[in-house]
Design an enzyme around this catalytic site. Structure first.
Site, PDB file in Angstrom:
ATOM      1  N   ASN A  10      21.193  47.211  -2.561  1.00 42.12           N
ATOM      2  CA  ASN A  10      21.549  47.193  -1.144  1.00 42.12           C
ATOM      3  C   ASN A  10      22.852  47.969  -0.956  1.00 42.12           C
ATOM      4  O   ASN A  10      23.924  47.485  -1.311  1.00 42.12           O
ATOM      5  CB  ASN A  10      21.697  45.740  -0.672  1.00 42.12           C
ATOM      6  CG  ASN A  10      22.088  45.641   0.789  1.00 42.12           C
ATOM      7  OD1 ASN A  10      22.003  46.607   1.535  1.00 42.12           O
ATOM      8  ND2 ASN A  10      22.503  44.455   1.195  1.00 42.12           N
ATOM      9  N   LYS A  12      24.333  48.632   1.744  1.00 35.58           N
ATOM     10  CA  LYS A  12      25.074  48.143   2.910  1.00 35.58           C
ATOM     11  C   LYS A  12      25.542  49.338   3.747  1.00 35.58           C
ATOM     12  O   LYS A  12      24.850  50.363   3.794  1.00 35.58           O
ATOM     13  CB  LYS A  12      26.208  47.225   2.468  1.00 35.58           C
ATOM     14  CG  LYS A  12      25.706  46.059   1.601  1.00 35.58           C
ATOM     15  CD  LYS A  12      26.751  45.030   1.313  1.00 35.58           C
ATOM     16  CE  LYS A  12      26.155  43.932   0.444  1.00 35.58           C
ATOM     17  NZ  LYS A  12      27.126  42.843   0.176  1.00 35.58           N
ATOM     18  N   HIS A  94      19.985  38.537   5.144  1.00 31.43           N
ATOM     19  CA  HIS A  94      21.184  38.642   4.315  1.00 31.43           C
ATOM     20  C   HIS A  94      22.325  37.855   4.956  1.00 31.43           C
ATOM     21  O   HIS A  94      22.440  37.788   6.175  1.00 31.43           O
ATOM     22  CB  HIS A  94      21.565  40.113   4.148  1.00 31.43           C
ATOM     23  CG  HIS A  94      22.580  40.357   3.085  1.00 31.43           C
ATOM     24  ND1 HIS A  94      23.928  40.127   3.284  1.00 31.43           N
ATOM     25  CD2 HIS A  94      22.459  40.800   1.801  1.00 31.43           C
ATOM     26  CE1 HIS A  94      24.581  40.422   2.180  1.00 31.43           C
ATOM     27  NE2 HIS A  94      23.722  40.834   1.265  1.00 31.43           N
ATOM     28  N   GLU A  96      25.320  38.439   5.424  1.00 37.84           N
ATOM     29  CA  GLU A  96      26.161  39.202   6.347  1.00 37.84           C
ATOM     30  C   GLU A  96      25.512  39.307   7.721  1.00 37.84           C
ATOM     31  O   GLU A  96      26.207  39.300   8.751  1.00 37.84           O
ATOM     32  CB  GLU A  96      26.453  40.584   5.762  1.00 37.84           C
ATOM     33  CG  GLU A  96      27.365  40.509   4.545  1.00 37.84           C
ATOM     34  CD  GLU A  96      27.270  41.700   3.614  1.00 37.84           C
ATOM     35  OE1 GLU A  96      27.890  41.636   2.537  1.00 37.84           O
ATOM     36  OE2 GLU A  96      26.559  42.679   3.948  1.00 37.84           O
ATOM     37  N   GLU A 166      21.155  34.366  -2.806  1.00 42.90           N
ATOM     38  CA  GLU A 166      22.471  34.994  -2.823  1.00 42.90           C
ATOM     39  C   GLU A 166      23.526  33.997  -2.345  1.00 42.90           C
ATOM     40  O   GLU A 166      23.738  33.846  -1.136  1.00 42.90           O
ATOM     41  CB  GLU A 166      22.492  36.225  -1.905  1.00 42.90           C
ATOM     42  CG  GLU A 166      21.605  37.353  -2.389  1.00 42.90           C
ATOM     43  CD  GLU A 166      22.043  38.672  -1.777  1.00 42.90           C
ATOM     44  OE1 GLU A 166      22.361  39.588  -2.541  1.00 42.90           O
ATOM     45  OE2 GLU A 166      22.083  38.776  -0.544  1.00 42.90           O
ATOM     46  N   GLY A 172      30.231  40.051  -3.216  1.00 39.33           N
ATOM     47  CA  GLY A 172      31.375  40.935  -3.059  1.00 39.33           C
ATOM     48  C   GLY A 172      32.703  40.327  -3.462  1.00 39.33           C
ATOM     49  O   GLY A 172      33.758  40.910  -3.218  1.00 39.33           O
ATOM     50  N   SER A 212      27.503  39.697  -6.896  1.00 41.57           N
ATOM     51  CA  SER A 212      28.386  40.346  -7.875  1.00 41.57           C
ATOM     52  C   SER A 212      27.690  40.619  -9.208  1.00 41.57           C
ATOM     53  O   SER A 212      28.280  40.484 -10.280  1.00 41.57           O
ATOM     54  CB  SER A 212      29.653  39.510  -8.088  1.00 41.57           C
ATOM     55  OG  SER A 212      30.389  39.389  -6.881  1.00 41.57           O
TER      56      SER A 212
END
Length: 250
Positions: A10, A12, A94, A96, A166, A172, A212
């Site tokens: 991904n 992003k 996701h 985010e 996730e 991240g 990560s």
């Protein structure tokens, strides 16, 4: 049953035309043998270019889709448009999208339903925050997120879904769930799928880990019984993504 290992990248909101060309060229020269299903998800503006330049066995995914196929929805792209462009996969749910853009469980479920109806394959993301993990409600959270999807689709639709666990606290941040932590959640998700949908779906659905992941930890994580691959963020922009894509082979 044997589940084919799956590695998604991904990107992003990262990558110029030139930077993404370098990534695609590296993948094209990597001689991946197809033993692992490999998907990359560039920003929407680069989707068609990547689709036209990346070579099999690497496939392409969109990072998001709306749940309507057309209309006055400025800035969105629809499942039908993604499918029409020749892109086979889409990432939905996701963290985010959930936290920054307000995608509720119901919105994510509607997106999944619409994308499957358009003929796309879906990487459906679930995950808990650090506060939720520390409160001991990880399973409640991820099963509720997945349950919203299960309510609006049919059993046969699961053939076209990969579940991505996730943990939000690991995305991240450099913090990675241990193999034991990830395996426990994956095992419980598979058990939930078996009891809520069907044993066949629980056995066949690929559940991948994201948070990560890098070339140093992918081998350890990938050895767990219920971890069927990875959804990779930052490392998918680096040459080490090829090593991650070769986890099972190595």
């Amino acid at each position: 049953m044997a589940r084919k290992f799956f590695v998604g990248g991904n990107f992003k909101m990262n990558g110029t035309t030139q930077a993404i060309k370098v990534i695609v060229d590296d993948l094209n020269n990597a001689q991946l043998d197809g033993s692992t299903e490999v998907i990359i998800a560039p920003p929407a503006i680069h989707l068609c270019n990547v689709l036209n330049t990346v070579k099999p066995p690497v496939q392409v995914a969109a990072q998001n889709a709306y749940f309507k196929n057309s209309g006055a929805f400025t800035g969105e792209i629809s499942p039908e448009q993604i499918k029409d462009a020749g892109v086979p996969w889409v990432i939905l749910g996701h963290s985010e999208r959930r936290s920054l853009f307000g995608d509720t469980e119901e919105v994510v479920a509607d997106k999944v339903k619409a994308s499957l109806a358009a003929g796309l394959k879906v990487i459906a993301c679930v995950g808990e925050t650090l506060e939720e993990r520390e409160a001991g409600v990880t399973n409640d959270v991820v099963q509720k997120q997945l349950g919203a999807i299960a309510k609006v689709i049919n059993e046969s639709d699961w053939n076209n879904i990969v579940v991505a666990y996730e943990p939000v606290w690991a995305i991240g941040t450099g913090k990675v769930a241990t193999k034991e932590q990830a395996q426990e959640v994956h095992h419980d998700l598979r058990k939930w799928l078996s009891s809520t949908v069907s044993p066949a779906v629980g056995d066949a659905t690929r559940i991948i880990y994201g948070g990560s992941v890098n070339a140093k930890n992918c081998g350890d994580l990938g050895a767990a019984a219920d971890i069927d691959g990875f959804l990779v963020g930052g490392a998918s922009l680096k040459p080490e993504f090829i090593e991650i894509a070769r986890t099972k082979k190595n």
